[in-house]
Motif scaffolding. Sequence first.
Motif, short mmCIF file in Angstrom:
data_model
loop_
_atom_site.label_atom_id
_atom_site.label_comp_id
_atom_site.label_asym_id
_atom_site.label_seq_id
_atom_site.Cartn_x
_atom_site.Cartn_y
_atom_site.Cartn_z
N VAL A 39 43.08 43.18 49.87
CA VAL A 39 41.83 43.34 50.62
C VAL A 39 41.30 41.98 51.07
O VAL A 39 40.85 41.82 52.22
CB VAL A 39 40.78 44.06 49.75
N PHE A 40 41.38 41.00 50.18
CA PHE A 40 40.94 39.65 50.55
C PHE A 40 41.76 39.13 51.72
O PHE A 40 41.21 38.56 52.66
CB PHE A 40 41.08 38.71 49.35
N ARG A 41 43.08 39.31 51.67
CA ARG A 41 43.95 38.85 52.76
C ARG A 41 43.58 39.50 54.09
O ARG A 41 43.48 38.84 55.12
CB ARG A 41 45.41 39.20 52.42
N ILE A 42 43.35 40.81 54.06
CA ILE A 42 43.04 41.55 55.29
C ILE A 42 41.72 41.06 55.89
O ILE A 42 41.64 40.74 57.09
CB ILE A 42 42.98 43.06 55.00
N TRP A 46 46.39 34.99 37.69
CA TRP A 46 45.87 33.69 38.12
C TRP A 46 45.70 33.61 39.64
O TRP A 46 44.89 32.81 40.13
CB TRP A 46 46.76 32.56 37.62
N SER A 47 46.47 34.41 40.38
CA SER A 47 46.39 34.33 41.84
C SER A 47 45.04 34.82 42.35
O SER A 47 44.48 34.28 43.32
CB SER A 47 47.52 35.13 42.49
N ILE A 48 44.47 35.83 41.68
CA ILE A 48 43.13 36.30 42.03
C ILE A 48 42.07 35.36 41.47
O ILE A 48 41.09 35.02 42.14
CB ILE A 48 42.93 37.73 41.51
N ASP A 49 42.29 34.90 40.24
CA ASP A 49 41.33 34.00 39.61
C ASP A 49 41.22 32.67 40.36
O ASP A 49 40.17 32.03 40.34
CB ASP A 49 41.73 33.74 38.16
N SER A 50 42.29 32.24 41.00
CA SER A 50 42.25 30.96 41.71
C SER A 50 41.27 31.02 42.89
O SER A 50 40.59 30.03 43.19
CB SER A 50 43.65 30.57 42.20
N ILE A 51 41.19 32.17 43.55
CA ILE A 51 40.22 32.32 44.64
C ILE A 51 38.80 32.31 44.08
O ILE A 51 37.91 31.67 44.63
CB ILE A 51 40.48 33.62 45.42
N LYS A 52 38.61 32.99 42.96
CA LYS A 52 37.29 32.97 42.31
C LYS A 52 36.90 31.54 41.94
O LYS A 52 35.73 31.14 42.09
CB LYS A 52 37.31 33.84 41.06
N LEU A 53 37.86 30.78 41.43
CA LEU A 53 37.58 29.40 41.03
C LEU A 53 37.17 28.55 42.22
O LEU A 53 36.20 27.78 42.14
CB LEU A 53 38.81 28.80 40.35
N MET A 74 30.17 32.20 61.68
CA MET A 74 30.74 33.27 60.87
C MET A 74 30.66 33.00 59.37
O MET A 74 30.98 33.87 58.57
CB MET A 74 32.22 33.47 61.26
N PHE A 75 30.26 31.81 58.98
CA PHE A 75 30.33 31.42 57.58
C PHE A 75 29.60 32.39 56.64
O PHE A 75 30.15 32.74 55.58
CB PHE A 75 29.79 30.00 57.40
N PRO A 76 28.39 32.83 56.94
CA PRO A 76 27.72 33.78 56.02
C PRO A 76 28.53 35.05 55.79
O PRO A 76 28.61 35.54 54.66
CB PRO A 76 26.40 34.08 56.73
N TYR A 77 29.14 35.57 56.85
CA TYR A 77 29.93 36.79 56.70
C TYR A 77 31.19 36.54 55.87
O TYR A 77 31.61 37.39 55.08
CB TYR A 77 30.30 37.35 58.07
N ILE A 78 31.78 35.38 56.08
CA ILE A 78 32.97 35.02 55.30
C ILE A 78 32.64 34.96 53.81
O ILE A 78 33.40 35.46 52.97
CB ILE A 78 33.53 33.67 55.79
N SER A 86 34.08 37.36 50.93
CA SER A 86 34.84 36.69 49.88
C SER A 86 34.33 37.07 48.50
O SER A 86 35.11 37.13 47.54
CB SER A 86 34.76 35.17 50.06
N ALA A 87 33.04 37.34 48.38
CA ALA A 87 32.47 37.68 47.08
C ALA A 87 33.02 38.99 46.53
O ALA A 87 32.93 39.26 45.32
CB ALA A 87 30.95 37.77 47.18
N LEU A 88 33.62 39.82 47.38
CA LEU A 88 34.20 41.09 46.91
C LEU A 88 35.34 40.86 45.93
O LEU A 88 35.66 41.75 45.13
CB LEU A 88 34.70 41.91 48.11
#
Length: 485
Positions: free
Chosen positions: A20-23, A149-156, A250-254, A258-260
Motif C-alpha cells: 500500500v505504501f508503494r502504491i 525491518w523493511s516496514i519498520d525502516s520506513i517508520k524510523l 503535495m507534502f502534507p498529503y504525502i 505515509s502515516a498509514l
Amino acid sequence: MNVFDSPYFHKTSKAAPLAVFRIFFGLMMCASIIRFWANGWIEKLYIEPSFFFSYYGFEWVKPFGHYTYLLFVICGLSALAVAIGFRYKLAIITFFLSFTYIELMDKTTYLNHYYFISLLSFLMIFLPAEEYFSLDARRKGSSSVVPKWSIDSIKLLLGIVYFYAGLAKLNSDWLFKAMPLKIWLPGRYDIPVLGDFLHQEWVIYAFSWGGAIYDLCIPFLLLWKRTRLFAFVLVVIFHVLTRVLFPIGMFPYIMIVSALIFFDTKLHERIVDGMTKVLSVISSATRNLFSNEGSTNKEDGSLTTFEMTQKKELYPPLERFDVSRGRVRFKSPKWKLSLLTIFFAIQLLFPWRYLLYPGELFWTEEGFRFSWRVMLMEKAGYANFKIVDRTNDEVFYIDNSDFLTSFQEKQMSFQPDFILEYAHYLRDHFATQGKEVEVYVESFVALNGRRSQPYIDPSVDLTKQKETFKHKNWILPFKDEIKGI
C-alpha cells in the motif's frame, strides 16, 4: 554474535502495508510531476534562467535545456511503474536518480520535503515492496510476507523527520517570540472563519507551541496502538491546516498517506481489497466493451478465464512462507542491513553538523540544510554587487536582474553560499570579456522580524574566497542571540 543474526532480523510481517505504501507513494510522486509540469514550473525554474546555483560538489549537475522535459517524463513514468510494481527495482532506482538529479539542478528550489523524497526513494531501493499486489508479483510469484525491518525502516525515517523537526523548534524565536509565525499568519486573514483569529497573539503562540509538541510526540503516538487513531486524526488536522496556511504543494498529503504505515495489517488488507474491487470493475467493463473471449457458462456461476486469472494473481497462495505465527525466519543479506545501518546513522548525526560551526545557525546557515529545520526563518536580504576592474580601476555596480530571475535573486540575497557562487559567476562572466575583476558586495539581512543588519564584509574580494565546508569568516557577526537547539 553478529547483531544481524538476532531474532528481530528474521521476523516477518504481512506484505500489505509495504504494498500500500508503494502504491500511494508512486501515485503521489507521479501526480507531483504532472502538477509541476502543468504549472509551468519546468520552464520557469529550469529553462528560462541563464544561471543555476549548484550544490557544493555537484556543480556538474545542470538542466538539459528543453530536454529537461524528458527528464521529468522519465521521473513521472518511473513513479507510475513503482506504483504498479512493474520492474520495481529498476523503476525505484530510476525514480531516485531522476528525482534527485532534478533537485540538484538548482539549489534555489531546495525544500526539506524534496530531500525527504530523495531519502525515502533511496531507502525503498532496498525494500521488497514489489513482493505483493504488483505486476512483478504476477510475473515471478508473490509473497504475502516481507521482513519486519523493511516496514519498520520506513517508520524510523518518518520518526526521524518528525522528531528532528520538533527539536529544531526548541529555540527562543519559535517558542517565546512565535517567529516567524507572527509574521506569516496575520497575512492569511482572507481564509474563511480561521482567518478572523490568525492575528490574535494567543492563536499564534498556540500554533507555535502546538507545532513543536506535535512534531516531538507524533511518532510515539503513532507507534502506540492505543493512541494511533487519535494520532492519525492529529496528522490529518495538522497537515490540512499546513496546506491551507502555506503553499507547500503535495507534502502534507504525502505525510498523511505515509502515516498509514503505522497501522495494523488489517487496514492495509482492506485497502488492497478495495483496490482489487475497483480494478475488477474496470477490467470487467473493459472486457465487456472490447472482447467476449474467454467466457464460460455464467448461468452455473462459473468464473470466466479472465476472472480466474485475476483471482489467482491478486490473491496468490502463500508459496514460500508459513505466516501462521509471524515468526518465520527470513534471510536478509547482511550487506543490505549494513548499508541501511550506515544510512540511518547518517540521518541521525548529519543534522547536528551545525555544532561544528561558530556563530548563529539561522544567520550563517552553515549546517542548516538537510537537518529538518522546517519553516523556522523569515529572512529578507539586499545585495548590491560592486565590480572593480583591475586593469583600469573602473568601478561599476550590477543589476542582478540582468543575470538572475526574481526568485533566484531573492534566495541569493540572504544565503552566503549563494552570494559567493554568484560572485564567482560574475567574475567568470567578465573574464569572457577580457576583464580581470574584483567582486565586493554590500549586503543587509533581516531575520525573523529584526531590523536589517550588515551581512557580508564589504571589504572582502569574494573572487578570492573558495567554497569549502569550512566556516565562512567573511560573514559578519549576528548582533543578537537565539537560544536553543
